[in-house]
Design a protein around this motif. Sequence first.
Motif, short mmCIF file in Angstrom:
data_model
loop_
_atom_site.label_atom_id
_atom_site.label_comp_id
_atom_site.label_asym_id
_atom_site.label_seq_id
_atom_site.Cartn_x
_atom_site.Cartn_y
_atom_site.Cartn_z
N GLU A 1 0.84 -1.22 0.00
CA GLU A 1 0.00 0.00 0.00
C GLU A 1 0.87 1.27 0.00
OE1 GLU A 1 -3.28 -0.02 -0.21
OE2 GLU A 1 -3.77 -2.08 0.26
N PRO A 2 1.81 1.41 -0.93
CA PRO A 2 2.76 2.53 -0.85
C PRO A 2 2.13 3.89 -1.12
CG PRO A 2 3.01 1.39 -2.94
CD PRO A 2 2.07 0.57 -2.11
N THR A 3 0.89 3.89 -1.67
CA THR A 3 0.23 5.17 -1.95
C THR A 3 -0.89 5.46 -0.95
OG1 THR A 3 -1.32 4.11 -3.48
CG2 THR A 3 0.73 4.93 -4.42
N GLY A 4 -0.98 4.66 0.11
CA GLY A 4 -2.10 4.76 1.05
C GLY A 4 -2.24 6.12 1.73
N ASN A 5 -1.12 6.83 1.90
CA ASN A 5 -1.17 8.13 2.58
C ASN A 5 -0.99 9.31 1.63
OD1 ASN A 5 -1.54 7.05 5.14
ND2 ASN A 5 0.65 6.73 5.45
N LEU A 6 -1.13 9.07 0.33
CA LEU A 6 -0.80 10.10 -0.66
C LEU A 6 -2.03 10.51 -1.47
CD1 LEU A 6 2.51 8.48 -1.98
CD2 LEU A 6 2.29 10.23 -0.21
N ASP A 7 -2.02 11.74 -1.97
CA ASP A 7 -3.14 12.20 -2.81
C ASP A 7 -3.05 11.52 -4.18
OD1 ASP A 7 -1.72 13.95 -4.86
OD2 ASP A 7 -1.04 14.90 -3.02
N PRO A 8 -4.13 11.59 -4.98
CA PRO A 8 -4.17 10.83 -6.24
C PRO A 8 -3.04 11.15 -7.22
CG PRO A 8 -6.38 11.54 -5.65
CD PRO A 8 -5.45 12.18 -4.67
N ASP A 9 -2.72 12.44 -7.41
CA ASP A 9 -1.65 12.77 -8.37
C ASP A 9 -0.31 12.23 -7.91
OD1 ASP A 9 -3.44 14.01 -9.98
OD2 ASP A 9 -2.88 16.07 -9.44
N THR A 10 -0.03 12.40 -6.61
CA THR A 10 1.24 11.90 -6.06
C THR A 10 1.29 10.39 -6.14
OG1 THR A 10 1.19 13.78 -4.53
CG2 THR A 10 2.77 12.05 -4.06
N SER A 11 0.15 9.75 -5.92
CA SER A 11 0.08 8.29 -6.01
C SER A 11 0.48 7.82 -7.40
CB SER A 11 -1.33 7.80 -5.69
OG SER A 11 -1.67 8.10 -4.36
N GLU A 12 -0.04 8.51 -8.42
CA GLU A 12 0.31 8.14 -9.79
C GLU A 12 1.80 8.30 -10.04
OE1 GLU A 12 -2.03 9.65 -13.01
OE2 GLU A 12 -3.92 9.23 -11.99
N ASP A 13 2.39 9.38 -9.51
CA ASP A 13 3.83 9.59 -9.66
C ASP A 13 4.62 8.43 -9.06
OD1 ASP A 13 3.41 12.01 -10.87
OD2 ASP A 13 3.90 13.23 -9.11
N ILE A 14 4.21 8.01 -7.86
CA ILE A 14 4.94 6.94 -7.16
C ILE A 14 4.83 5.62 -7.91
CG2 ILE A 14 4.94 5.54 -5.04
CD1 ILE A 14 6.29 8.32 -4.74
N VAL A 15 3.63 5.30 -8.39
CA VAL A 15 3.46 4.03 -9.11
C VAL A 15 4.18 4.09 -10.45
CG1 VAL A 15 1.82 2.35 -10.01
CG2 VAL A 15 1.32 3.56 -7.90
N GLY A 16 4.16 5.26 -11.09
CA GLY A 16 4.93 5.43 -12.32
C GLY A 16 6.41 5.17 -12.10
N LEU A 17 6.91 5.64 -10.97
CA LEU A 17 8.32 5.42 -10.61
C LEU A 17 8.59 3.94 -10.39
CD1 LEU A 17 11.14 6.40 -9.75
CD2 LEU A 17 10.19 6.85 -7.48
N ARG B 1 -6.13 0.63 -12.66
CA ARG B 1 -6.61 0.84 -14.04
C ARG B 1 -5.67 1.74 -14.82
NH1 ARG B 1 -11.66 1.42 -11.19
NH2 ARG B 1 -12.89 -0.48 -11.44
N THR B 2 -5.02 2.67 -14.13
CA THR B 2 -4.13 3.63 -14.81
C THR B 2 -2.85 2.95 -15.29
OG1 THR B 2 -5.00 5.38 -13.39
CG2 THR B 2 -2.96 5.87 -14.55
N PHE B 3 -2.40 1.94 -14.55
CA PHE B 3 -1.16 1.24 -14.89
C PHE B 3 -1.47 -0.24 -15.11
CE2 PHE B 3 0.01 4.95 -12.42
CZ PHE B 3 1.09 5.47 -13.12
N PRO B 4 -2.07 -0.59 -16.24
CA PRO B 4 -2.49 -1.98 -16.47
C PRO B 4 -1.30 -2.94 -16.33
CG PRO B 4 -3.31 -0.54 -18.21
CD PRO B 4 -2.34 0.26 -17.42
N SER B 5 -1.46 -3.93 -15.49
CA SER B 5 -0.40 -4.89 -15.19
C SER B 5 -1.04 -6.20 -14.78
CB SER B 5 0.48 -4.38 -14.02
OG SER B 5 1.05 -3.13 -14.32
#
Length: 226
Positions: free
Chosen positions: A168-184, A206-210
């Motif tokens: 859950e690495p994006t659990g404490n982050l806003d949506p835009d920041t979450s996308e940045d982290i998953v993109g990384l 859905r944004t990062f189909p895997s």
Amino acid sequence: MIGKSVIKLEAVDIYQQKHLVLNNVNLEINPGEFVFLIGQTGSGKSSLLKVIYGELHIANGQGQVAGFDLKNLTEKDVPFLRRKLGIVFQDFQLLTDRSIEENLEFVLKATGWKDKNLISTRILDVLEKVGLRSKVKKMPHELSGGEQQRVVIARALLNDPEIILADEPTGNLDPDTSEDIVGLLKEISQSGTAVLMASHDYHIIRTFPSRIIKCEGGAIHMDAQI
């Protein structure tokens, strides 16, 4: 050792205390794969991750992670297994009284690095990878939540792991920041380090189909859909 996968579990039963959480788990993740792990709270996601990083022992079946045989893993082996893994949690767990550089230096020294020049070079290398080289002297409280999570990812990369486990690495982050982290994390997987990311965030998935693995009903469902 079974095959060349980074993670391979065969007919593994996973228990918490004496409670069977996941039954007959078969799972294979190869170098450079990016995989989402989904499921309701209590479905066994965390237990599965704990097996992979050596906190829970496997009772039945066979398992190997980064060349370590989980069935015969001893307490002494666990720190060596974890050096082959990068672990990223929802809460950043940075040392608040030390700079970013000192946080990363602490991990390197704890895992046997001694040469000061090599330590400095490695710290700058991983911060470069996460886009934070300029923040090396900052304190954690001077960074945004997204930047702190990038430092955590940099920390996970220090010992050149074969796989990153992100819980859950994006659990404490806003949506835009979450996308940045998953993109990384996705970029990191493309350079050869496998990533297994537990998430509840269906927008991100859905944004990062895997590939998706789902924990449900005491079992693992491979190549699941959301």
